[in-house]
Design a protein around this motif. Sequence first.
Motif, PDB file in Angstrom:
ATOM      1  N   PRO A  18       0.814  -1.229   0.000  1.00 46.94           N
ATOM      2  CA  PRO A  18       0.000   0.000   0.000  1.00 46.94           C
ATOM      3  C   PRO A  18       0.843   1.272   0.000  1.00 46.94           C
ATOM      4  O   PRO A  18       0.504   2.243  -0.678  1.00 46.94           O
ATOM      5  CB  PRO A  18      -0.824  -0.111   1.288  1.00 46.94           C
ATOM      6  N   ILE A  19       1.941   1.252   0.730  1.00 50.89           N
ATOM      7  CA  ILE A  19       2.806   2.433   0.794  1.00 50.89           C
ATOM      8  C   ILE A  19       3.514   2.640  -0.534  1.00 50.89           C
ATOM      9  O   ILE A  19       3.553   3.752  -1.070  1.00 50.89           O
ATOM     10  CB  ILE A  19       3.806   2.301   1.970  1.00 50.89           C
ATOM     11  N   LEU A  20       4.054   1.561  -1.088  1.00 50.60           N
ATOM     12  CA  LEU A  20       4.755   1.686  -2.363  1.00 50.60           C
ATOM     13  C   LEU A  20       3.814   2.182  -3.453  1.00 50.60           C
ATOM     14  O   LEU A  20       4.155   3.075  -4.228  1.00 50.60           O
ATOM     15  CB  LEU A  20       5.380   0.345  -2.758  1.00 50.60           C
TER      16      LEU A  20
ATOM     17  N   LEU B 104       4.028   5.549  -5.655  1.00 50.21           N
ATOM     18  CA  LEU B 104       4.027   5.489  -7.119  1.00 50.21           C
ATOM     19  C   LEU B 104       2.936   6.378  -7.706  1.00 50.21           C
ATOM     20  O   LEU B 104       3.158   7.071  -8.702  1.00 50.21           O
ATOM     21  CB  LEU B 104       3.812   4.048  -7.604  1.00 50.21           C
ATOM     22  N   ASN B 105       1.771   6.356  -7.088  1.00 52.30           N
ATOM     23  CA  ASN B 105       0.629   7.115  -7.620  1.00 52.30           C
ATOM     24  C   ASN B 105       0.746   8.611  -7.385  1.00 52.30           C
ATOM     25  O   ASN B 105       0.392   9.398  -8.263  1.00 52.30           O
ATOM     26  CB  ASN B 105      -0.686   6.624  -6.996  1.00 52.30           C
ATOM     27  N   ASP B 106       1.214   9.005  -6.190  1.00 49.97           N
ATOM     28  CA  ASP B 106       1.126  10.411  -5.799  1.00 49.97           C
ATOM     29  C   ASP B 106       2.459  11.061  -5.439  1.00 49.97           C
ATOM     30  O   ASP B 106       2.482  12.228  -5.059  1.00 49.97           O
ATOM     31  CB  ASP B 106       0.161  10.548  -4.609  1.00 49.97           C
ATOM     32  N   GLY B 107       3.537  10.307  -5.489  1.00 46.40           N
ATOM     33  CA  GLY B 107       4.844  10.879  -5.204  1.00 46.40           C
ATOM     34  C   GLY B 107       5.172  10.917  -3.728  1.00 46.40           C
ATOM     35  O   GLY B 107       4.421  10.426  -2.882  1.00 46.40           O
TER      36      GLY B 107
ATOM     37  N   ALA C 142       5.772  11.677   0.155  1.00 45.90           N
ATOM     38  CA  ALA C 142       4.773  12.144   1.115  1.00 45.90           C
ATOM     39  C   ALA C 142       5.261  11.925   2.541  1.00 45.90           C
ATOM     40  O   ALA C 142       6.153  11.117   2.792  1.00 45.90           O
ATOM     41  CB  ALA C 142       3.464  11.375   0.909  1.00 45.90           C
ATOM     42  N   SER C 143       4.634  12.625   3.457  1.00 45.86           N
ATOM     43  CA  SER C 143       4.919  12.436   4.877  1.00 45.86           C
ATOM     44  C   SER C 143       4.259  11.148   5.353  1.00 45.86           C
ATOM     45  O   SER C 143       3.367  10.603   4.693  1.00 45.86           O
ATOM     46  CB  SER C 143       4.371  13.616   5.683  1.00 45.86           C
ATOM     47  N   ILE C 144       4.684  10.686   6.513  1.00 46.92           N
ATOM     48  CA  ILE C 144       4.084   9.499   7.131  1.00 46.92           C
ATOM     49  C   ILE C 144       2.585   9.740   7.329  1.00 46.92           C
ATOM     50  O   ILE C 144       1.754   8.880   7.033  1.00 46.92           O
ATOM     51  CB  ILE C 144       4.761   9.178   8.486  1.00 46.92           C
ATOM     52  N   ARG C 145       2.228  10.911   7.819  1.00 46.42           N
ATOM     53  CA  ARG C 145       0.820  11.242   8.070  1.00 46.42           C
ATOM     54  C   ARG C 145       0.010  11.197   6.767  1.00 46.42           C
ATOM     55  O   ARG C 145      -1.084  10.637   6.739  1.00 46.42           O
ATOM     56  CB  ARG C 145       0.709  12.628   8.710  1.00 46.42           C
ATOM     57  N   THR C 146       0.558  11.751   5.714  1.00 52.83           N
ATOM     58  CA  THR C 146      -0.138  11.732   4.425  1.00 52.83           C
ATOM     59  C   THR C 146      -0.287  10.306   3.918  1.00 52.83           C
ATOM     60  O   THR C 146      -1.352   9.920   3.419  1.00 52.83           O
ATOM     61  CB  THR C 146       0.619  12.603   3.404  1.00 52.83           C
ATOM     62  N   LEU C 147       0.773   9.516   4.054  1.00 52.51           N
ATOM     63  CA  LEU C 147       0.698   8.113   3.628  1.00 52.51           C
ATOM     64  C   LEU C 147      -0.349   7.350   4.434  1.00 52.51           C
ATOM     65  O   LEU C 147      -1.062   6.496   3.885  1.00 52.51           O
ATOM     66  CB  LEU C 147       2.064   7.435   3.758  1.00 52.51           C
ATOM     67  N   SER C 148      -0.465   7.663   5.703  1.00 50.11           N
ATOM     68  CA  SER C 148      -1.480   7.025   6.532  1.00 50.11           C
ATOM     69  C   SER C 148      -2.872   7.319   5.971  1.00 50.11           C
ATOM     70  O   SER C 148      -3.705   6.415   5.831  1.00 50.11           O
ATOM     71  CB  SER C 148      -1.359   7.515   7.978  1.00 50.11           C
ATOM     72  N   GLY C 149      -3.106   8.564   5.619  1.00 50.57           N
ATOM     73  CA  GLY C 149      -4.400   8.942   5.038  1.00 50.57           C
ATOM     74  C   GLY C 149      -4.645   8.301   3.685  1.00 50.57           C
ATOM     75  O   GLY C 149      -5.756   7.847   3.388  1.00 50.57           O
ATOM     76  N   ARG C 150      -3.623   8.246   2.855  1.00 49.22           N
ATOM     77  CA  ARG C 150      -3.762   7.667   1.506  1.00 49.22           C
ATOM     78  C   ARG C 150      -4.021   6.164   1.543  1.00 49.22           C
ATOM     79  O   ARG C 150      -4.698   5.636   0.673  1.00 49.22           O
ATOM     80  CB  ARG C 150      -2.486   7.898   0.696  1.00 49.22           C
ATOM     81  N   THR C 151      -3.441   5.490   2.532  1.00 49.17           N
ATOM     82  CA  THR C 151      -3.516   4.029   2.559  1.00 49.17           C
ATOM     83  C   THR C 151      -4.590   3.487   3.499  1.00 49.17           C
ATOM     84  O   THR C 151      -4.939   2.312   3.397  1.00 49.17           O
ATOM     85  CB  THR C 151      -2.162   3.427   2.990  1.00 49.17           C
ATOM     86  N   GLY C 152      -5.071   4.316   4.429  1.00 45.21           N
ATOM     87  CA  GLY C 152      -6.020   3.832   5.418  1.00 45.21           C
ATOM     88  C   GLY C 152      -5.365   2.972   6.480  1.00 45.21           C
ATOM     89  O   GLY C 152      -6.030   2.228   7.193  1.00 45.21           O
ATOM     90  N   VAL C 153      -4.045   3.078   6.612  1.00 43.39           N
ATOM     91  CA  VAL C 153      -3.271   2.336   7.615  1.00 43.39           C
ATOM     92  C   VAL C 153      -2.902   3.329   8.721  1.00 43.39           C
ATOM     93  O   VAL C 153      -2.638   4.501   8.447  1.00 43.39           O
ATOM     94  CB  VAL C 153      -2.008   1.711   6.959  1.00 43.39           C
ATOM     95  N   THR C 154      -2.872   2.870   9.960  1.00 41.79           N
ATOM     96  CA  THR C 154      -2.589   3.781  11.064  1.00 41.79           C
ATOM     97  C   THR C 154      -1.217   4.429  10.915  1.00 41.79           C
ATOM     98  O   THR C 154      -0.301   3.862  10.309  1.00 41.79           O
ATOM     99  CB  THR C 154      -2.642   3.063  12.430  1.00 41.79           C
ATOM    100  N   HIS C 155      -1.091   5.610  11.504  1.00 39.68           N
ATOM    101  CA  HIS C 155       0.174   6.340  11.474  1.00 39.68           C
ATOM    102  C   HIS C 155       1.301   5.480  12.034  1.00 39.68           C
ATOM    103  O   HIS C 155       2.395   5.397  11.453  1.00 39.68           O
ATOM    104  CB  HIS C 155       0.028   7.639  12.275  1.00 39.68           C
ATOM    105  N   SER C 156       1.046   4.820  13.147  1.00 35.97           N
ATOM    106  CA  SER C 156       2.057   3.977  13.779  1.00 35.97           C
ATOM    107  C   SER C 156       2.489   2.836  12.853  1.00 35.97           C
ATOM    108  O   SER C 156       3.689   2.562  12.712  1.00 35.97           O
ATOM    109  CB  SER C 156       1.507   3.414  15.089  1.00 35.97           C
ATOM    110  N   ALA C 157       1.522   2.161  12.226  1.00 32.57           N
ATOM    111  CA  ALA C 157       1.845   1.049  11.326  1.00 32.57           C
ATOM    112  C   ALA C 157       2.607   1.544  10.100  1.00 32.57           C
ATOM    113  O   ALA C 157       3.550   0.892   9.649  1.00 32.57           O
ATOM    114  CB  ALA C 157       0.580   0.311  10.911  1.00 32.57           C
TER     115      ALA C 157
END
Length: 159
Positions: free
Chosen positions: A40-42, A46-49, A51-66
């Motif tokens: 999901p992170i990769l 690839l799709n959006d370039g 990003a911060s951990i927080r942004t990736l959390s929002g994009r993937t629906g995975v918790t910030h900690s995970a």
Amino acid sequence: MAYSQRTHGVLLRRLIDHLDGAVEQSYADAGLDYRPRFTPILRALLNDGPASIRTLSGRTGVTHSAVSQTVSQMAARDWVSLEPGKDARERIVALTPFALEQLPRLEACWAATAAASAELEADIGQPLAEVLARALDVLAQRPFRDRLAALSANAKESH
């Protein structure tokens, strides 16, 4: 009294073990030091370039900690790089040249996974991904915790 071991939690963990174990082995067979949880992170990168951990959390629906833990594992394997963000607490995650070089092998693994998933769904007789997505949508509307609390309250009232 006999207790069933076929609870949702047990069944879901067994399903994840079957799926993730096989997918992880397919990566190893392709010569990749890669885990299913990286996908999901990769894909978000690839799709959006970058990003911060927080942004990736929002994009993937995975918790910030995970996401933070997964990104650390990915960085240790050279899939991503981490750069300072706008403030000292923020880190920007980006794909490395190594990750981009490995993309054709990853895409081949992803295509095989999609085909195997389609075959599994045909054997089951229903789209597993849709069933799981529907369950998550329903739980977003009324969380399992709320269902438990309501039933616990009803049980207390009946005693």
